[in-house]
Design a protein around this motif. Structure first.
Motif, PDB file in Angstrom:
ATOM      1  N   SER A  79       0.814  -1.215   0.000  1.00 48.86           N
ATOM      2  CA  SER A  79       0.000   0.000   0.000  1.00 48.86           C
ATOM      3  C   SER A  79       0.849   1.266   0.000  1.00 48.86           C
ATOM      4  O   SER A  79       0.559   2.219  -0.734  1.00 48.86           O
ATOM      5  CB  SER A  79      -0.938   0.015   1.213  1.00 48.86           C
ATOM      6  OG  SER A  79      -1.977  -0.923   1.078  1.00 48.86           O
ATOM      7  N   VAL A  80       1.893   1.299   0.828  1.00 49.45           N
ATOM      8  CA  VAL A  80       2.692   2.530   0.912  1.00 49.45           C
ATOM      9  C   VAL A  80       3.458   2.777  -0.382  1.00 49.45           C
ATOM     10  O   VAL A  80       3.734   3.929  -0.736  1.00 49.45           O
ATOM     11  CB  VAL A  80       3.647   2.508   2.121  1.00 49.45           C
ATOM     12  CG1 VAL A  80       2.861   2.323   3.411  1.00 49.45           C
ATOM     13  CG2 VAL A  80       4.724   1.450   2.014  1.00 49.45           C
ATOM     14  N   ASN A  81       3.790   1.709  -1.101  1.00 47.20           N
ATOM     15  CA  ASN A  81       4.436   1.872  -2.402  1.00 47.20           C
ATOM     16  C   ASN A  81       3.440   2.334  -3.459  1.00 47.20           C
ATOM     17  O   ASN A  81       3.729   3.245  -4.240  1.00 47.20           O
ATOM     18  CB  ASN A  81       5.082   0.551  -2.829  1.00 47.20           C
ATOM     19  CG  ASN A  81       6.463   0.360  -2.259  1.00 47.20           C
ATOM     20  OD1 ASN A  81       7.440   0.837  -2.819  1.00 47.20           O
ATOM     21  ND2 ASN A  81       6.567  -0.314  -1.123  1.00 47.20           N
ATOM     22  N   VAL A  82       2.265   1.732  -3.485  1.00 49.04           N
ATOM     23  CA  VAL A  82       1.234   2.119  -4.451  1.00 49.04           C
ATOM     24  C   VAL A  82       0.819   3.572  -4.240  1.00 49.04           C
ATOM     25  O   VAL A  82       0.530   4.303  -5.190  1.00 49.04           O
ATOM     26  CB  VAL A  82       0.022   1.175  -4.348  1.00 49.04           C
ATOM     27  CG1 VAL A  82      -1.172   1.714  -5.137  1.00 49.04           C
ATOM     28  CG2 VAL A  82       0.394  -0.220  -4.864  1.00 49.04           C
ATOM     29  N   HIS A 218      -3.719   2.396  10.508  1.00 47.68           N
ATOM     30  CA  HIS A 218      -2.292   2.259  10.784  1.00 47.68           C
ATOM     31  C   HIS A 218      -1.743   0.923  10.287  1.00 47.68           C
ATOM     32  O   HIS A 218      -0.680   0.888   9.652  1.00 47.68           O
ATOM     33  CB  HIS A 218      -2.008   2.394  12.277  1.00 47.68           C
ATOM     34  CG  HIS A 218      -0.547   2.299  12.581  1.00 47.68           C
ATOM     35  ND1 HIS A 218       0.335   3.324  12.307  1.00 47.68           N
ATOM     36  CD2 HIS A 218       0.207   1.279  13.073  1.00 47.68           C
ATOM     37  CE1 HIS A 218       1.565   2.946  12.628  1.00 47.68           C
ATOM     38  NE2 HIS A 218       1.504   1.721  13.093  1.00 47.68           N
ATOM     39  N   LEU A 219      -2.441  -0.166  10.572  1.00 44.26           N
ATOM     40  CA  LEU A 219      -1.895  -1.482  10.253  1.00 44.26           C
ATOM     41  C   LEU A 219      -2.060  -1.864   8.784  1.00 44.26           C
ATOM     42  O   LEU A 219      -1.169  -2.485   8.199  1.00 44.26           O
ATOM     43  CB  LEU A 219      -2.574  -2.558  11.118  1.00 44.26           C
ATOM     44  CG  LEU A 219      -2.277  -2.524  12.614  1.00 44.26           C
ATOM     45  CD1 LEU A 219      -3.109  -3.594  13.319  1.00 44.26           C
ATOM     46  CD2 LEU A 219      -0.794  -2.752  12.887  1.00 44.26           C
ATOM     47  N   MET A 220      -3.197  -1.518   8.187  1.00 45.20           N
ATOM     48  CA  MET A 220      -3.506  -1.957   6.828  1.00 45.20           C
ATOM     49  C   MET A 220      -4.141  -0.832   6.020  1.00 45.20           C
ATOM     50  O   MET A 220      -5.315  -0.904   5.650  1.00 45.20           O
ATOM     51  CB  MET A 220      -4.439  -3.163   6.857  1.00 45.20           C
ATOM     52  CG  MET A 220      -3.812  -4.423   7.418  1.00 45.20           C
ATOM     53  SD  MET A 220      -4.966  -5.814   7.342  1.00 45.20           S
ATOM     54  CE  MET A 220      -5.261  -5.941   5.568  1.00 45.20           C
ATOM     55  N   PRO A 221      -3.400   0.239   5.744  1.00 45.58           N
ATOM     56  CA  PRO A 221      -3.987   1.337   4.964  1.00 45.58           C
ATOM     57  C   PRO A 221      -4.359   0.870   3.559  1.00 45.58           C
ATOM     58  O   PRO A 221      -3.588   0.180   2.891  1.00 45.58           O
ATOM     59  CB  PRO A 221      -2.861   2.377   4.925  1.00 45.58           C
ATOM     60  CG  PRO A 221      -1.598   1.581   5.097  1.00 45.58           C
ATOM     61  CD  PRO A 221      -1.962   0.456   6.028  1.00 45.58           C
ATOM     62  N   LYS A 222      -5.562   1.237   3.142  1.00 46.76           N
ATOM     63  CA  LYS A 222      -6.001   0.962   1.772  1.00 46.76           C
ATOM     64  C   LYS A 222      -6.028   2.296   1.035  1.00 46.76           C
ATOM     65  O   LYS A 222      -6.855   3.157   1.330  1.00 46.76           O
ATOM     66  CB  LYS A 222      -7.381   0.308   1.757  1.00 46.76           C
ATOM     67  CG  LYS A 222      -7.393  -1.095   2.343  1.00 46.76           C
ATOM     68  CD  LYS A 222      -8.782  -1.723   2.263  1.00 46.76           C
ATOM     69  CE  LYS A 222      -8.777  -3.122   2.850  1.00 46.76           C
ATOM     70  NZ  LYS A 222     -10.131  -3.744   2.816  1.00 46.76           N
ATOM     71  N   VAL A 223      -5.097   2.472   0.111  1.00 44.89           N
ATOM     72  CA  VAL A 223      -5.001   3.744  -0.598  1.00 44.89           C
ATOM     73  C   VAL A 223      -5.970   3.760  -1.775  1.00 44.89           C
ATOM     74  O   VAL A 223      -6.220   2.730  -2.399  1.00 44.89           O
ATOM     75  CB  VAL A 223      -3.551   4.024  -1.051  1.00 44.89           C
ATOM     76  CG1 VAL A 223      -2.660   4.181   0.165  1.00 44.89           C
ATOM     77  CG2 VAL A 223      -3.008   2.916  -1.946  1.00 44.89           C
ATOM     78  N   ILE A 224      -6.508   4.926  -2.046  1.00 46.07           N
ATOM     79  CA  ILE A 224      -7.541   5.073  -3.069  1.00 46.07           C
ATOM     80  C   ILE A 224      -7.114   6.134  -4.073  1.00 46.07           C
ATOM     81  O   ILE A 224      -6.647   7.214  -3.695  1.00 46.07           O
ATOM     82  CB  ILE A 224      -8.886   5.469  -2.427  1.00 46.07           C
ATOM     83  CG1 ILE A 224      -9.336   4.384  -1.436  1.00 46.07           C
ATOM     84  CG2 ILE A 224      -9.953   5.699  -3.486  1.00 46.07           C
ATOM     85  CD1 ILE A 224     -10.543   4.762  -0.618  1.00 46.07           C
TER      86      ILE A 224
END
Length: 339
Positions: A79-82, A218-224
């Motif tokens: 997620s942090v890369n995307v 915090h644990l599992m951000p889902k980026v949109i």
């Protein structure tokens, strides 16, 4: 480099990045249209814009296995890369993964196979969510702690950099701020892994329905991917180190200033409730917390799908309180090497 120890531990991450940029920026490739200093590099390849970005997560710095599972760490790494690709107005396509696992840490010594499988399961779930494919990488051992690196490649029709903001533009953020930092503080209270993706969580120290969205962020951000409609965006970046610090970066790159309004900063009801319980200032979570992985962007147009928080000015960084009083924007945010 001068005699003031301008890179490394005495000054911090920003000074080191500036030094690298000064040293290597002059040798840009002719096909490189955006280089060091943005969320992703952009190369012109075969008539299309190829976006490339990398992010690393280190045990004890970016995650703590006392309250994060291997699955969650794998999901978050993707997620942090995307997020960096979305921040350039692009879409992810391919992913490279490097894992350095230590067999000598208490978290992985007896269950290293289990950790690897659960971690990769999280990576796979995130890649499926974002429509990207794992195409390679590297596997090594580590003498101390777990180190994980992702490299993401994607494409964009018209990449958006941090450099295009102009005085008169409006400043927007894509969503509520401060949830991730508040979620981390709650996890420090719980001090045990929780699985919000399975609706598995405790009702202490607060009801689960309040804690769940904060801990999940915090644990599992889902980026949109942000929808701009017909609007033209002049500059954009993701909010990874806190609104205050990242706004400074965008303004520095664009050569402008900013004024933001306290009344306009979006905060969730769950975060403000939890902040009160923690005896923390919700505004500080929103300005300084980091790891929101929302998007900060500017436009001369009105954008109804985002939160208007202020305006780009010629110079200075001004914060306008609820009472209308103007002050300097709080200088805060997460920066590596600083204590």
């Amino acid at each position: 480099m001068g005699s003031d120890d301008s890179i490394g531990g005495q000054v911090g991450e920003l000074a080191l990045v500036k030094y690298i940029r000064d040293e290597f920026g002059a040798g840009l490739l002719k096909d490189l249209t955006i280089g060091i200093g943005d969320d992703a590099a952009v190369l012109k390849v075969g008539g299309r814009n190829l976006l490339i970005s990398a992010d690393t997560m280190c045990e004890g710095v970016h995650f703590d296995l006392a309250f994060a599972t291997a699955y969650q760490v794998g999901f978050k790494l993707v997620s942090v890369n995307v997020s960096d690709i979305y921040a350039m107005g692009g879409a992810p396509e391919w992913f490279l993964l490097t894992t350095s696992l230590s067999s000598g840490t208490s978290a992985t010594s007896a269950t290293s196979d289990r950790f690897a499988r659960e971690f990769l399961s999280g990576v796979k779930a995130a890649l499926n969510l974002y429509g990207a494919a794992l195409i390679g990488g590297d596997v090594t051992s580590s003498r101390s702690g777990i180190v994980l690196t992702g490299i993401v490649l994607g494409g964009a029709k018209s990449p958006i950099s941090r450099k295009g903001a102009r005085a008169g533009d409006k400043i927007y953020v894509s969503g509520v701020l401060g949830d991730s930092a508040c979620g981390l503080e709650l996890l420090k209270k719980i001090m045990a892994p929780v699985a919000p993706e399975k609706d598995d969580g405790p009702n202490k120290p607060l009801p689960w329905e309040i804690m769940r969205p904060l801990i999940t962020r915090h644990l599992m951000p889902k980026v949109i991917q942000q929808d701009f409609g017909t609007a033209t965006v002049s500059a954009m970046m993701d909010i990874s180190d806190g609104l205050s610090l990242d706004l400074r970066r965008l303004c520095q790159e664009s050569g402008v200033g900013a004024a933001i309004y306290e009344n306009n900063i979006p905060m969730s009801a769950q975060m403000t409730t939890a902040a009160g319980f923690l005896n923390k200032d919700p505004l500080k979570f929103s300005l300084c917390g980091g790891e929101d992985y929302e998007y900060l962007f500017t436009s001369a147009d009105k954008i109804d799908t985002a939160h208007y928080i202020g305006d780009i000015t010629d110079s200075g960084l001004v914060f306008i309180g609820k009472d209308g009083r103007q002050m300097d924007l709080m200088d805060c945010g997460y920066e590596h090497f600083k204590t």
